[in-house]
Design a protein around this motif. Structure first.
Motif, PDB file in Angstrom:
ATOM      1  N   ILE A  23       0.868  -1.172   0.000  1.00 37.07           N
ATOM      2  CA  ILE A  23       0.000   0.000   0.000  1.00 37.07           C
ATOM      3  C   ILE A  23       0.903   1.220   0.000  1.00 37.07           C
ATOM      4  N   ILE A  31      -3.766   4.562   7.479  1.00 39.62           N
ATOM      5  CA  ILE A  31      -3.923   3.413   6.582  1.00 39.62           C
ATOM      6  C   ILE A  31      -4.162   2.133   7.375  1.00 39.62           C
ATOM      7  N   GLN A  78      -7.754   2.102   8.395  1.00 38.48           N
ATOM      8  CA  GLN A  78      -8.626   1.844   7.253  1.00 38.48           C
ATOM      9  C   GLN A  78      -8.638   0.375   6.856  1.00 38.48           C
ATOM     10  N   ASN A  79      -7.533  -0.319   7.131  1.00 38.77           N
ATOM     11  CA  ASN A  79      -7.408  -1.711   6.697  1.00 38.77           C
ATOM     12  C   ASN A  79      -7.464  -2.725   7.837  1.00 38.77           C
ATOM     13  N   LEU A 130      -5.575  -3.070  10.500  1.00 35.13           N
ATOM     14  CA  LEU A 130      -4.256  -3.582  10.882  1.00 35.13           C
ATOM     15  C   LEU A 130      -3.832  -2.953  12.211  1.00 35.13           C
TER      16      LEU A 130
END
Length: 251
Positions: A145, A163, A166-167, A169
């Motif tokens: 990403i 990020i 959003q994912n 993780l």
């Protein structure tokens, strides 16, 4: 010219300045003092061992590969460290960026988890550092990403945190230079994110050898690297990107 460029230019330039001041403009004791101090600074920094000792407080032990595997990380975080142009050819990663992305790729091959590479178009060349880094090691698109906006370490970390959220993780492992690792980890910790640490190879962070007791241009290169690292930490403390407790919590 940015803050870190100024640090690079003026260290160990004070030694040169004192020499010029003493030899060209002063007399008597002032001349002897400035000339002697300038020479001492230049000689002291010419020994690579000087910087290898000064860098020790910045270094972190990190985790072994076995320990990282046991921690079950779900993402690798890679901040870029600059690009350069070779002649009239395309831009390629600088040494620090290449060390980071190569190390991260090795981790990914073992861990089989996604990677976030963060680095914007710092030089204004129309291509982000992250895109150049990923291309250099031929990472597969579905395994990485890209953040192509970050212009510094603080923005790298902001991008990582966003990020990751959003994912879904939450268990990162950081892959960056040995001298850079503590600052990245402390900035993440200030965001409430604890990360496994896997520092990439860096020459100034290698064990001391007999050659390090021989003065050379390498000593000045190491000295600039260490000076910039300390200056960056002081700047980030002053700007509130992390607190002293975050910095010292990194082992």
């Amino acid at each position: 010219m940015n803050f870190y460029s100024l640090v690079f230019l003026f260290f160990p330039i004070p030694g040169v300045f004192l020499l010029i001041l003493g030899l060209g403009f002063l007399k008597g004791r002032g001349r002897a003092f400035c000339t002697g101090l300038g020479m001492a600074i230049l000689v002291f920094l010419a020994f690579p061992v000087t910087s290898k000792l000064l860098v020790l407080p910045l270094l972190v032990h990190g985790q072994s590969l076995v320990e990282i595997i046991d921690s079950r990380p779900d993402v690798i975080l890679v901040p870029t460290g600059g690009v350069r142009q070779v002649g009239d050819a395309d831009y390629v990663p600088k040494e620090h960026t290449m060390a980071r992305i190569t190390h991260a790729k090795h981790l990914q091959d073992v861990l089989q988890i996604p990677m976030i590479v963060s680095g914007g178009d710092v030089k204004g060349i129309g291509t982000s550092e992250s895109a150049i880094a990923v291309k250099a090691v031929q990472l597969e698109a579905d395994k990485v990403i890209l953040d192509q906006k970050a212009m510094n370490t603080a923005q790298n970390v902001d991008a990582f945190v966003e990020i990751m959220k959003q994912n879904g993780l939450s268990r990162p492992v950081v892959a960056t230079d040995a001298v850079h690792t503590r600052r990245v980890a402390a900035t993440l910790l200030a965001h409430g994110v604890s990360a496994a640490l896997s520092p990439a190879w860096e020459d100034v962070a290698t064990p001391i050898t007999p050659q390090d007791f021989v003065p050379s241009r390498i000593g000045y290169r190491y000295a600039n690297r260490v000076a910039i690292a300390y200056a960056a930490i002081l700047k980030y403390l002053a700007q509130g990107h992390f607190q002293w407790g975050h910095l010292t919590a990194i082992k």
